[in-house]
Design a protein around this motif. Structure first.
Motif, short mmCIF file in Angstrom:
data_model
loop_
_atom_site.label_atom_id
_atom_site.label_comp_id
_atom_site.label_asym_id
_atom_site.label_seq_id
_atom_site.Cartn_x
_atom_site.Cartn_y
_atom_site.Cartn_z
N PHE A 170 -38.42 5.12 -0.10
CA PHE A 170 -38.53 5.37 1.34
C PHE A 170 -37.17 5.26 2.02
O PHE A 170 -36.79 6.14 2.81
CB PHE A 170 -39.51 4.36 1.97
N THR A 171 -36.42 4.18 1.70
CA THR A 171 -35.14 3.96 2.38
C THR A 171 -34.12 5.03 2.01
O THR A 171 -33.48 5.64 2.89
CB THR A 171 -34.59 2.56 2.02
N ALA A 172 -33.95 5.27 0.70
CA ALA A 172 -32.96 6.26 0.26
C ALA A 172 -33.32 7.66 0.74
O ALA A 172 -32.48 8.39 1.28
CB ALA A 172 -32.83 6.22 -1.26
N GLY A 173 -34.60 8.03 0.55
CA GLY A 173 -35.04 9.36 0.98
C GLY A 173 -34.94 9.53 2.48
O GLY A 173 -34.47 10.56 2.99
N GLY A 174 -35.38 8.51 3.22
CA GLY A 174 -35.34 8.58 4.67
C GLY A 174 -33.93 8.69 5.22
O GLY A 174 -33.67 9.48 6.14
N LEU A 175 -33.01 7.94 4.66
CA LEU A 175 -31.63 7.99 5.12
C LEU A 175 -30.98 9.34 4.80
O LEU A 175 -30.26 9.90 5.63
CB LEU A 175 -30.82 6.85 4.49
N LEU A 176 -31.25 9.86 3.59
CA LEU A 176 -30.67 11.16 3.22
C LEU A 176 -31.16 12.27 4.15
O LEU A 176 -30.38 13.13 4.58
CB LEU A 176 -31.01 11.48 1.77
N ILE A 177 -32.45 12.24 4.46
CA ILE A 177 -33.00 13.25 5.38
C ILE A 177 -32.35 13.12 6.75
O ILE A 177 -32.01 14.10 7.41
CB ILE A 177 -34.53 13.11 5.48
N TYR A 179 -29.36 11.91 7.40
CA TYR A 179 -27.98 12.41 7.34
C TYR A 179 -27.95 13.93 7.56
O TYR A 179 -27.07 14.45 8.25
CB TYR A 179 -27.34 12.08 5.98
N LEU A 180 -28.91 14.63 6.95
CA LEU A 180 -28.96 16.08 7.08
C LEU A 180 -29.39 16.50 8.49
O LEU A 180 -28.79 17.39 9.09
CB LEU A 180 -29.93 16.66 6.05
N LEU A 181 -30.44 15.84 9.00
CA LEU A 181 -30.94 16.22 10.32
C LEU A 181 -29.92 15.95 11.42
O LEU A 181 -29.86 16.68 12.41
CB LEU A 181 -32.23 15.45 10.61
N ASN A 182 -29.12 14.90 11.26
CA ASN A 182 -28.19 14.49 12.31
C ASN A 182 -26.75 14.87 12.00
O ASN A 182 -25.83 14.44 12.71
CB ASN A 182 -28.29 12.98 12.54
N ASN A 183 -26.59 15.66 10.92
CA ASN A 183 -25.26 16.18 10.57
C ASN A 183 -24.22 15.05 10.48
O ASN A 183 -23.14 15.11 11.08
CB ASN A 183 -24.83 17.23 11.60
N VAL A 184 -24.56 14.00 9.73
CA VAL A 184 -23.69 12.83 9.60
C VAL A 184 -22.60 13.12 8.57
O VAL A 184 -22.88 13.60 7.47
CB VAL A 184 -24.50 11.59 9.17
N HIS A 185 -21.35 12.84 8.94
CA HIS A 185 -20.21 13.00 8.04
C HIS A 185 -19.44 11.69 7.97
O HIS A 185 -19.56 10.83 8.84
CB HIS A 185 -19.29 14.13 8.53
N HIS A 186 -18.64 11.57 6.92
CA HIS A 186 -17.88 10.34 6.74
C HIS A 186 -16.84 10.16 7.84
O HIS A 186 -16.11 11.09 8.18
CB HIS A 186 -17.17 10.36 5.38
N VAL A 187 -16.82 8.95 8.42
CA VAL A 187 -15.81 8.57 9.41
C VAL A 187 -15.01 7.41 8.81
O VAL A 187 -15.60 6.41 8.39
CB VAL A 187 -16.47 8.12 10.73
N PRO A 188 -13.68 7.55 8.73
CA PRO A 188 -12.87 6.48 8.13
C PRO A 188 -13.16 5.11 8.77
O PRO A 188 -13.21 4.99 10.00
CB PRO A 188 -11.43 6.93 8.40
N GLY A 189 -13.36 4.11 7.89
CA GLY A 189 -13.62 2.75 8.37
C GLY A 189 -15.06 2.47 8.71
O GLY A 189 -15.40 1.36 9.12
N HIS A 190 -15.96 3.47 8.57
CA HIS A 190 -17.38 3.30 8.90
C HIS A 190 -18.23 3.74 7.70
O HIS A 190 -17.89 4.70 7.00
CB HIS A 190 -17.77 4.13 10.13
N THR A 191 -19.36 3.06 7.53
CA THR A 191 -20.33 3.53 6.54
C THR A 191 -21.15 4.66 7.16
O THR A 191 -21.17 4.83 8.40
CB THR A 191 -21.28 2.40 6.12
N ASN A 193 -24.34 4.80 7.30
CA ASN A 193 -25.40 4.18 8.09
C ASN A 193 -24.89 3.81 9.49
O ASN A 193 -25.59 3.98 10.49
CB ASN A 193 -25.94 2.93 7.39
N ALA A 194 -23.67 3.24 9.52
CA ALA A 194 -23.10 2.86 10.82
C ALA A 194 -22.92 4.09 11.71
O ALA A 194 -23.23 4.06 12.91
CB ALA A 194 -21.76 2.15 10.61
N THR A 195 -22.43 5.19 11.12
CA THR A 195 -22.24 6.43 11.89
C THR A 195 -23.58 6.96 12.40
O THR A 195 -23.71 7.39 13.56
CB THR A 195 -21.55 7.49 11.02
N LEU A 196 -24.60 6.94 11.53
CA LEU A 196 -25.94 7.43 11.89
C LEU A 196 -26.52 6.61 13.04
O LEU A 196 -26.97 7.17 14.06
CB LEU A 196 -26.86 7.37 10.68
#
Length: 555
Positions: A170-177, A179-191, A193-196
């Protein structure tokens, strides 16, 4: 049991390196989560925080601290509540985008199959699955620690495994979905999850506080996850030491009932990994994933062998499940090790291979030593001694030899004969002292301790009978403890008050051309105890049992 000692030591070494990397990776991940909500200029202190956290964990584990359920429960509940809320919130608030997301994924997959072929697309998907496989590790802690679970242990373990599998999915699948729905990309210094979560809460009145609470709960649980390595690692070290793959000192317990040598080794090596990777979770997770799938693959192979040997009811289903698991885990292992070889995978392989080589050398040394002492035990264990016509009488003020022994064996008998050879006719009484060592192999309950005490007393009674046959009055004292030196010191103090003229003796294996290797693998109890007794004003003598390098025969 199922695959033999060779795969066993490979799995053990892989699991130990895995636990070391668990310590390093969990603490580094925790600091990533915590520093994600801190000011950017604080990031320079993140590495120092990782090192300090590991040092604190080492000290706490040496003190024998265990995590409290009362402390963990609110942290866990906060983690679950916040993550379930954000996962569901992110999905439902973007629910109208889900059909487009699915349609886009199907369209891209079909395009990929047409341009690259089905096999190529399948390999790309499995490559992604393999590189993300580390997400689902951690459930092995249940099977590795079944003996720590509440009765009935097997039922509790099965239920726990189900809960972990469902929550991870649930956690891994939910977070991955999300990331896609909210167009989350890596931000230096942040995880990620923190960006999301920051994207969700940035406009909320209490958004920053909720973000802080969520990331703190992540960091706290990840710090606790590092305890897996500090609890499981020393236990694996002790199990391997009991089978003589590692120095026996790893079975010793401290006064806090902690395998302190194991805790120190796991902690210091985790620190070394942190310094090597500079606390990079990206590198640490790659190194971690390789070894954990070695143990997974071997475990599944062992179960395949189990079902083939025991064709009981439902064996075909069990065989199918474990064979599938073996193939999947083996494929993930090969893919991860191949793709990530240059990104840190090679270090894991070299460290694990070196660990296995060291274990084989240690096992070989112990084997040679045991074979060298085997003849001594056989020859001296059956000394022909006539029964005395009258029992020897105590001579209270006569010289008394106090001999420390460990089991009834050739070393102890050799020491008695050596005392007579060095001091012919001088000693009239013998006192034998022995301590039953409570190590990790025996610390299992009151019945085990009672059996250990009985065995120790029985061995001492054999020495007393042997001394009586030689014409000496003899008695014995036994003790139990985790620290053999402290317990023997207490027994020696009791003897000192009961006998006026006494000299303390202890046997010690002496290797020709002694090296750091022999000193590491054979305890230095005799030398440490001799120093302690001498500084307490007591006379102590070490009797050498010499082992020649070429002959491996005691002299």
């Amino acid at each position: 049991k199922l695959l033999g000692s060779g795969p066993g030591v490979v799995s053990g070494c892989a699991l130990l390196v895995d636990y070391i990397l668990t310590n390093a990776n969990s603490v580094a991940s925790a600091m990533d989560a915590i520093f994600s909500f801190m000011p950017d200029h604080w990031v320079v202190w993140k590495f120092s925080a990782v090192v300090l956290s590991l040092l604190v964990l080492i000290v706490l584990n040496l003190r024998g601290i265990k995590e409290s359920v009362l402390i963990l429960t609110p942290i866990f509940l906060v983690f679950v509540a916040t993550h379930v809320f954000f996962i569901l919130y992110g999905i439902f608030t973007h629910g109208n985008e889900l059909p487009n997301l699915v349609t886009s994924a199907v369209r891209e997959t079909r395009t990929g199959v047409q341009e690259l072929g089905f096999v190529a697309v399948a390999m790309i998907l499995f490559r992604a699955f393999a590189l993300g496989g580390g997400t689902f590790t951690g459930i092995e802690a249940v099977s590795n620690g079944v003996q720590l679970l509440r009765e009935p242990r097997v039922t509790t373990a099965k239920r726990t495994m189900w809960y972990m599998a469902i929550s991870l999915s649930f956690t891994a699948g939910g977070l991955l979905i999300n990331y896609l729905l909210n167009n989350v990309h890596h931000v230096p210094g942040h995880t990620l999850n923190a960006t999301l979560i920051e994207g969700f809460t940035s406009q909320w009145k209490w958004g920053h506080a909720l973000l802080l609470l969520t990331l703190l709960s992540e960091g706290a649980l990840l710090i606790v996850a590092a305890q897996t390595g500090f609890l499981g690692g020393p236990r694996v070290l002790a199990n391997m030491a009991l089978d003589r793959w590692l120095p026996r000192r790893f079975t010793n317990l401290s006064e806090q009932l902690v395998m302190k040598d194991g805790v120190l080794l796991m902690g210091l090596l985790a620190l070394a990994m942190v310094f090597y990777t500079h606390a990079s979770v990206r590198i640490l997770i790659v190194m971690y994933s390789i070894n954990v799938f070695i143990t997974f693959t071997l475990s599944q192979l062992g179960m395949v062998m189990h079902w083939k040997q025991n064709k009981t009811k439902g064996w075909k289903y069990g065989l199918a499940v474990n064979a599938t698991g073996m193939v999947v885990c083996g494929a993930i292992l090969v893919i991860t090790a191949t793709i990530k070889f240059t990104e840190g995978g090679w270090v894991t392989m070299i460290v694990t291979g070196a660990f296995i080589a060291v274990c084989i050398l240690i096992k070989r040394h112990y084997h040679h030593t045991i074979m060298a002492l085997k003849d001594l035990n056989q020859v001296l264990g059956d000394l022909p001694m006539p029964e005395p016509e009258t029992p020897p009488v105590m001579q209270k003020n006569a010289p008394t030899a106090v001999l420390m022994v460990s089991g009834y064996n050739g070393i102890g008998i050799h020491s008695i004969l050596a005392i007579q050879r060095f001091f012919p006719g001088h000693f009239k009484n013998f006192v034998f002292l022995a301590v039953g060592v409570i190590d990790s192999g025996r610390f299992k309950g009151r019945a085990e301790l009672d059996a250990l005490m009985r065995t120790t007393e029985q061995d001492l009674s054999k020495y007393v009978k042997l001394a009586n046959k030689m014409g000496f009055y003899a008695e014995s004292k036994a003790g139990l403890g985790t620290d053999v030196i402290e317990e023997l010191d207490q027994l020696c103090q009791q003897v000192a008050m009961a006998w006026s003229k006494k000299v303390y003796f202890m046997g010690q294996l002496a290797f020709e051309g002694e090296t750091f290797w022999t000193r590491l693998l054979h305890n230095q109890t005799s030398f440490a105890l001799q120093r302690k007794l001498i500084f307490n004003g007591l006379e102590a003598v070490i009797l050498p049992i010499r082992l020649r390098r070429e002959e491996k025969v005691p002299v």
